[in-house]
Design an enzyme around this catalytic site. Structure first.
Site, PDB file in Angstrom:
ATOM      1  CG  ASP A  36     -24.334 -13.383 -33.285  1.00 47.17           C
ATOM      2  OD1 ASP A  36     -24.111 -14.611 -33.335  1.00 47.17           O
ATOM      3  OD2 ASP A  36     -25.471 -12.900 -33.353  1.00 47.17           O
TER       4      ASP A  36
ATOM      5  CG  ASP B 217     -24.595 -19.672 -32.690  1.00 48.68           C
ATOM      6  OD1 ASP B 217     -24.150 -18.740 -33.391  1.00 48.68           O
ATOM      7  OD2 ASP B 217     -25.487 -19.510 -31.839  1.00 48.68           O
TER       8      ASP B 217
END
Ligand SMILES: *[C@@H]1O[C@H](CO)[C@@H](O)[C@H](O)[C@H]1NC(C)=O
Ligand SMILES: *[C@@H]1O[C@H](CO)[C@@H](O)[C@H](O)[C@H]1NC(C)=O
Ligand SMILES: *[C@@H]1O[C@H](CO)[C@@H](O)[C@H](O)[C@H]1NC(C)=O
Length: 416
Positions: free
Chosen positions: A102, A297
């Site tokens: 992440d 992201d």
């Protein structure tokens, strides 16, 4: 301006390469996607959740002073869907774990030992069977790197504890809690001792078989910084469920086609300046950069554009797509009837960043939402623009926190 900066970069790079790379090690890991094909319904729901969370954390940061004080915001802790897992080992002897890679998280944490309310427990890390585990005290500098809102000191300062809330607005039943440990991590066959990580002993509302989160975000706690890698890159394949994740010297990119754009200050996140977008034959004028820019992201699947830019871009997409339009679905407001999914009928996009251009074919901008229906993967956002992982496919993207730059080039990810 951009040209000046780029030529400056070209002059300084060879020097940096010799000095830095002699000390830097390289690590190779793999990002693994749970699903082969995108489920648009699920992707839309989870992308919206993540966008809301990232936006609320950034808002909280901007209203409470310096960006370094806000908490990290990983949301996707269940491995269903279109996120990416990463395999690595911790401990001596090594215990193999799978956790979500992440870019929006700083701390790496894993379910530890008996871990109460961690359902499913899966195969947690067992500190009691590792000879290299120790608990980090509150006085440790990496305990100090946790933001004050998530940190507490237990046992008279001997234990550095954290609680991360994952829901919106401090949902009391969605959190992970534990303490910082010190361990040897093994990545791509290389063992690195002395890595601070979160040993989660309790959590609620976190689903999925995944062991936790690998924090690839910016900052001192990030695994990238702790490995002294300085930089990392990934290349998300659109054909394979596995994609290379390269750290340190292995992340380097050379040759024609490498483009770079500066990273903006946005705490843990990788934010860049998206100046304008071209769609098909049309150029739409820029979003006028919001304070935090546009996030790149790995944990958001679809893409978000902030208003008023979104509405303008959507009008161009509708105008440039000649296929019959069908009702909006799953949050996409540009869906078309496309029997056989002929991609030639859909326009591609070009993202014009400060000093860099990312050329996207239609297959990176549209996805099949159901049989015979293809939708634009760009959704409306109230404030924050995010380039999600579908749009990032078939590019090697390198994140360099130390030099505050993101670079990318088109690549065949299966051959890297
Ligand atoms: C997509 O996900 C939704 C919700 O999770 C599920 O109901 C649906 O059956 C899935 N669709 C496909 C084609 O798998
Ligand atoms: C963490 O582990 C490393 C390697 O075993 C050791 O050198 C270091 O002193 C430890 N740090 C703390 C604060 O215990
Ligand atoms: C729609 O496309 C036509 C030609 O393809 C162009 O002339 C027109 O300006 C476009 N309108 C909008 C709103 O983009």
């Amino acid at each position: 301006m951009a040209a000046t900066r780029l030529s400056l970069l070209a002059l300084t790079m060879p020097f940096l390469v010799t000095v830095v790379y002699s000390e830097r090690r390289g690590f190779r890991a793999t990002m693994i996607r749970a699903e082969k094909a995108i489920n648009f319904t699920q992707a839309s729901r989870k992308s919206h959740e993540r966008m809301s969370l990232l936006a609320s954390r950034l808002d909280a940061a901007s209203s409470s002073g310096p960006v370094s004080t806000y908490t990290q915001a990983p949301l996707q802790v269940d491995s269903e869907g279109f996120e990416f897992n990463m395999e690595f080992s911790i401990g001596t002897p090594p215990q193999t774990l799978t956790a979500i890679a992440d870019t929006g998280s700083e701390l790496t944490w894993v379910k530890c030992g008996a871990c109460s309310n961690c359902t499913p427990l899966g195969s947690p890390y067992r500190p009691d069977t590792s000879t290299s585990f120790s608990t980090l005290p509150c006085s440790d500098r990496l305990c100090g790197a946790l933001s004050a809102s998530v940190r507490t000191c237990g046992s008279g300062g001997a234990v550095c504890e954290y609680t991360y809330h994952y829901g919106l607005e401090l949902d009391a039943h969605r959190y992970t809690r534990g303490h910082l440990g010190n361990e040897t991590f093994t990545l791509g066959g290389e063992a690195v001792p002395g890595i601070a990580f979160g040993c989660t002993t309790m959590s609620e509302g976190i689903y999925g078989a995944s062991s936790g989160i690998v924090g690839l975000g910016r900052g001192r706690l990030s695994i990238v910084s702790q490995l002294k890698a300085g930089e990392f890159s990934y290349c998300l394949s659109d054909t394979s469920t596995t994609s290379p994740l390269l750290f340190g010297s292995l992340a380097d990119m050379t040759g024609d086609g490498v483009q770079s754009t500066p990273l903006l200050a946005a705490g843990t996140y990788y934010a860049v300046n998206l100046e304008h977008i071209s769609i098909g034959a049309d150029t739409t004028i820029g979003p006028g950069t919001s304070f935090y820019g546009t996030l790149l992201d790995s944990g958001t699947t679809l893409t978000f554009l902030a208003e008023p830019f979104y509405t303008f871009a959507r009008a161009v997409v509708l105008n440039q797509t000649t296929l019959p339009r069908v009702a909006d679905r799953h949050g996409s407001e540009a869906c078309f009837q496309a029997p056989g999914g002929d991609w030639r009928d859909f326009p591609g996009m070009v993202l014009h960043f400060d000093g860099a251009e990312m050329v996207l074919p239609a297959t990176s901008c549209f996805a099949e939402a159901e049989d015979g229906v293809v939708c634009w993967i760009v959704l409306r956002s109230p404030s924050l623009s995010i380039i999600g992982n579908i749009m990032q496919r078939n590019y090697q993207i390198r994140y360099d926190d130390e030099e505050a730059v993101v670079s990318f080039k088109p690549a065949n990810c299966d051959n890297l």
